[in-house]
Each structure stands twice: as structure tokens, then as C-alpha cells.
Design a protein around this motif. Structure first.
Motif, mmCIF file in Angstrom:
data_model
loop_
_atom_site.group_PDB
_atom_site.id
_atom_site.type_symbol
_atom_site.label_atom_id
_atom_site.label_comp_id
_atom_site.label_asym_id
_atom_site.label_seq_id
_atom_site.Cartn_x
_atom_site.Cartn_y
_atom_site.Cartn_z
ATOM 1 N N PHE A 12 16.625 -18.868 -43.918
ATOM 2 C CA PHE A 12 16.779 -17.440 -44.209
ATOM 3 C C PHE A 12 16.914 -17.255 -45.714
ATOM 4 O O PHE A 12 17.414 -18.141 -46.410
ATOM 5 N N PHE A 13 16.471 -16.097 -46.206
ATOM 6 C CA PHE A 13 16.561 -15.800 -47.633
ATOM 7 C C PHE A 13 17.242 -14.448 -47.816
ATOM 8 O O PHE A 13 16.931 -13.484 -47.105
ATOM 9 N N ILE A 14 18.199 -14.362 -48.761
ATOM 10 C CA ILE A 14 18.920 -13.114 -49.016
ATOM 11 C C ILE A 14 19.044 -12.911 -50.521
ATOM 12 O O ILE A 14 19.468 -13.823 -51.244
ATOM 13 N N ALA A 15 18.688 -11.719 -50.996
ATOM 14 C CA ALA A 15 18.856 -11.379 -52.415
ATOM 15 C C ALA A 15 19.563 -10.030 -52.509
ATOM 16 O O ALA A 15 19.372 -9.152 -51.645
ATOM 17 N N LYS A 16 20.351 -9.855 -53.579
ATOM 18 C CA LYS A 16 21.136 -8.626 -53.741
ATOM 19 C C LYS A 16 20.865 -8.003 -55.105
ATOM 20 O O LYS A 16 20.883 -8.694 -56.132
ATOM 21 N N PHE A 17 20.613 -6.691 -55.078
ATOM 22 C CA PHE A 17 20.328 -5.954 -56.307
ATOM 23 C C PHE A 17 21.239 -4.723 -56.402
ATOM 24 O O PHE A 17 21.565 -4.116 -55.375
ATOM 25 N N ARG A 18 21.611 -4.355 -57.627
ATOM 26 C CA ARG A 18 22.328 -3.101 -57.841
ATOM 27 C C ARG A 18 21.459 -2.161 -58.659
ATOM 28 O O ARG A 18 20.855 -2.560 -59.662
#
Length: 446
Positions: free
Chosen positions: A437-443
Motif C-alpha cells: 500500500f502507498f500513502i502520501a499526505k499533503f497540506r
């Protein structure tokens, strides 16, 4: 009811591209709920094993058959595949029974004239099974492709990206049968109470990795037969999927949008975290998928989720800058979940991967507008392909007013790394005890 005939029906449906294996098998098991636990287990193993090992089975059959697998009639091809799987991998079934049942099944399906062919090929394979050799290890692409039944183009790509040792670790991990992972519905029961209730029914229960509210269960007959499931005390959900919600950092009162939400696991977890003062807008492309989310929400007693049918690729003006948190778990090549959805590996191609990467970018370009300034966008996939993952992260940050956010304050110590400081996490089969699984977080910048 003949289990081999049921298995043949599922295999033919899947090989014709009519349905994904996990859905076709579940449909049959749902239809024949009255089957004994042992029969259900035999049927499941025969279907899943034959699909998982297809490339290796074809390699074996081609060494003993005068007609190559690709030129055989579909019914005969699937009968031979499932029979060779039994000969090689199911020790409890005598070789003679495998051959006899295959001949009977060929006759029953209208291929009486080919019963001698089926019998001859299978008895020859049974006699010589111990002598069959894989391609030489000095040809790593061909060797790994046959040994682990993975298409050569995929093996070649992973060898380039991950090297020989890690590629083989991942390929091997797809064959390790993990228990079912569930998320406890803490609004109704504690993990300890649910564990005790399940163990009282002789179900094996253990803590899942990384998260307090996750358990792994094994040794039950049928999910729908568990009162605890029907009462909405838990949701089937992998730890990797739960981590996407943990990483989102949702607070009580937040408004969340989940743009590709079915079957609803992440939406319902978001709803738990927002509390009664918050809300979740769960969307998906079809009424069928929306229905799956509604069913799960009703079963779990979740009331702060609104479900709608929307195409994530079409801009929705009413959603502009409405989301505190937007979750974009987008359609992908699915190569991180091959242990659960085996036939994906035979359906996927390099060209389709490229098309999916373009689809992901198109959806991200549309939905990023729904996030409030200062709000959070979480992008996730269930694949291990860098084009759909790291490359998309670089592309997104270079095109939109967002910055990457470190994941470390949302993750247990053992998952923190250089990449999580940079705002993304790649979970790999065999390396991490969960789905790939791949997870990325942006603001979003103010």
C-alpha cells in the motif's frame, strides 16, 4: 454438490474475464452457504491455488501435452490446471482420484472424446512430477516468473526497482495466507470484549500490527454467520487501509470527503474519528458501489456519513474548498494485494499501468480544489508501482499549491523512515505484515 465442478465454473468465469476471482468465489460460497466447512475450504483452496499458480501449472502441462495450453479448449485447459494443482499442492487427494475425477468432469461437460487425452496427460504428469525442473536460476526473469507464477514483464520491472532479494521476498509473500484483519467498531465494543466473544466460539484472534483497534481472526466458517459481524461490531479492513485514515489526522468536527469510497471502510473510520460534530461525504462511481457503503454504514450504526454517486473525475463546484480532509484512494494497478485478488496479475499490463497513472493525475487535478486552504489531502493506492506512487507525488507537488507533510507524528516508531519524513509511506508485501500500500499526505497552502 461436486466441489470440482463448482471450482471449474468459477475458473471459467474468471479466465473469460467476466468477473474478478474474489467476487466470483464469494458469489458461489454465498449461494451454497449450506456446504460443510471442509467442502468450502476445499473449493476455496482449489480455486485460489489454481489461479495463483497458473503460470507454473501451464509450464508443467506444456511439457507433457501434445496440445499446448494456449491452444486447448477452455474447459479442458481449466480441468488440467486444477488437476495439476491438486497433484502438486494438495497431498490429501490421491493421484488416482485426481485423474479419475478430471476424466469424469470432462465427460460431464460434453468432452467424452477427450477423456483419453485428459487421462493420459494427468497420469504422465503424476508419474513424473518429482522430475520436473524449473527454468535455470541464471535466467532470473524466467525462473522467478515460473516459480512464483508472475508475468515476466512484472518480474522484470520489480527486479529493476527493488533488486533480486527484495523482489523474491515480495513474490514469496503473496503465497503466505494471512488471517483476516478487522477494525473494531469502538462505538459499540472494545477490542478486548470483541476478542473474548470471538474466542468463545473457538475463533483464533490476535492483535494486528501497528494499530490498537485492529485484530486478526482465523478459523471461522463464514463471515455472515458471525453474530458479531451482523451486529456491526467490526468491519473487515486491512491495517494498510486503516493507516491511510490515521495519517489523515482527522479531528472531531472535521468535514471529510472520500472521493472513491466503496466499500466504505475508510469513510466509516473517518466518521468514527470526526465524531457526531463532524461529517463524511462518501462518494463512488456507481449505485452498486454506493449501496455497499450504505450497507456497511447501516450495519455499523454510523449516522454521520452521506453517501452519493459521483464520478471523481468530474468537477463538482458545490464541493469547492469544503473539505478539512480529502481522501483520494484512487483506482490503481492493485499489485500490492495480489494475495487477495490473484487474477489482477494476469489482467494488468504496462500500458494499463500508464493509463491508470494518467487517470490518477486527472482525478487529483479535479478533487484538489475541494480542500480548504490549510486542509489536508491524503493520496493512497494499493500498489507497489513507483509510477503510480512516488512519481505522482512529485508531479502533484510541482503542479498544485500543496506541500508534503511528515507522517511521523501519525505513525508507530517502526514505520518511520526517511520517506515518511518526506510525506509518504510505501508498505511492501513480505517486508511489512499487511497489504502492499502507498500513502502520501499533503497540506494545502494558505
Amino acid at each position: 454438490m461436486d466441489m470440482r465442478e463448482l471450482a471449474l465454473g468459477v475458473l471459467l468465469e474468471v479466465s473469460a474475464g467476466e468477473e474478478y476471482s474474489h467476487i466470483a468465489l464469494r458469489n458461489v460460497l454465498d449461494k451454497y452457504q449450506y456446504l460443510e466447512k471442509q467442502e468450502r475450504a476445499f473449493l476455496t483452496r482449489l480455486v485460489e491455488g489454481t489461479l495463483e499458480r497458473r503460470i507454473e501449472l501451464d509450464y508443467i502441462i506444456d511439457q507433457f501435452s501434445s496440445v499446448k495450453v494456449k491452444k486447448q479448449k477452455p474447459v479442458i485447459r481449466e480441468i488440467l490446471r486444477m488437476s495439476v494443482y491438486q497433484l502438486k499442492y494438495m497431498d490429501s487427494v490421491p493421484d488416482s482420484a485426481v485423474c479419475n475425477e478430471a476424466v469424469k468432469l470432462a465427460q460431464k461437460k460434453g468432452f467424452r472424446q477427450l477423456k483419453g487425452f485428459v487421462n493420459g496427460v494427468l497420469r504422465n504428469i503424476a508419474r513424473n512430477l518429482g522430475e520436473i525442473k524449473l527454468p535455470p536460476e541464471k535466467e532470473p526473469v524466467r525462473y522467478l516468473s515460473v516459480r512464483y507464477s508472475m508475468p515476466e514483464w512484472m518480474v522484470r520491472e520489480w527486479l529493476t526497482l527493488y533488486g533480486r532479494e527484495q523482489t523474491e521476498t515480495m513474490l514469496s509473500a503473496f503465497y503466505e495466507k494471512a488471517p483476516l484483519t478487522i477494525r473494531v467498531n469502538k462505538n459499540r465494543i472494545s477490542p478486548a470484549e470483541l476478542k473474548a466473544r470471538l474466542e468463545a466460539q473457538d475463533i483464533r484472534v490476535q492483535a494486528a500490527p501497528y494499530l490498537d483497534g485492529a485484530l486478526q481472526i482465523d478459523g471461522f466458517d463464514y463471515l455472515g454467520g458471525l453474530n458479531e459481524f451482523r451486529e456491526g461490531l467490526f468491519q473487515v479492513q486491512d491495517v494498510s487501509s486503516m493507516l491511510a485514515v490515521e495519517i489523515a489526522g482527522v479531528k472531531a468536527g472535521d468535514h471529510c470527503i472520500d472521493v472513491c469510497a466503496a466499500p466504505g471502510g475508510k469513510s466509516l473510520y473517518l466518521a468514527e474519528k470526526t465524531g457526531e460534530t463532524g461529517s463524511v461525504d462518501a462518494r463512488d462511481l456507481t449505485e452498486y458501489k454506493a449501496g455497499l457503503i450504505r450497507d456497511n454504514a447501516e450495519r455499523l450504526g454510523v449516522t454521520n456519513v452521506r453517501v452519493s454517486v459521483k464520478d471523481a473525475g468530474i468537477y463538482d463546484e458545490a464541493s469547492k474548498e469544503k473539505a478539512d480532509v480529502l481522501l483520494a484512494d484512487l483506482p490503481c494497478s492493485g499489485l500490492g494485494v495480489l494475495s487477495k485478488k490473484t487474477d489482477i496479475k494476469y489482467r494488468m499490463s504496462k500500458e494499463q499501468q500508464q493509463e491508470l497513472q494518467e487517470l490518477q493525475r486527472r482525478i487529483l487535478s479535479t478533487v484538489e480544489a475541494y480542500v480548504k486552504p490549510g486542509g489536508t489531502l491524503v493520496y493512497s493506492t494499493c500498489t507497489i508501482n513507483r509510477g503510480e506512487n512516488e512519481e505522482n507525488v512529485r508531479w502533484f507537488l510541482s503542479h498544485f499549491p500543496y506541500q508534503a507533510v511528515s507522517l511521523d507524528d501519525c505513525l508507530p516508531e517502526k514505520l518511520r523512515s526517511e520517506t515518511t519524513k518526506q510525506g509518504y509511506l510505501q508498505l511492501l508485501p513480505g517486508v511489512h505484515p499487511c497489504d502492499g500500500f502507498f500513502i502520501a499526505k499533503f497540506r494545502k497552502k494558505n
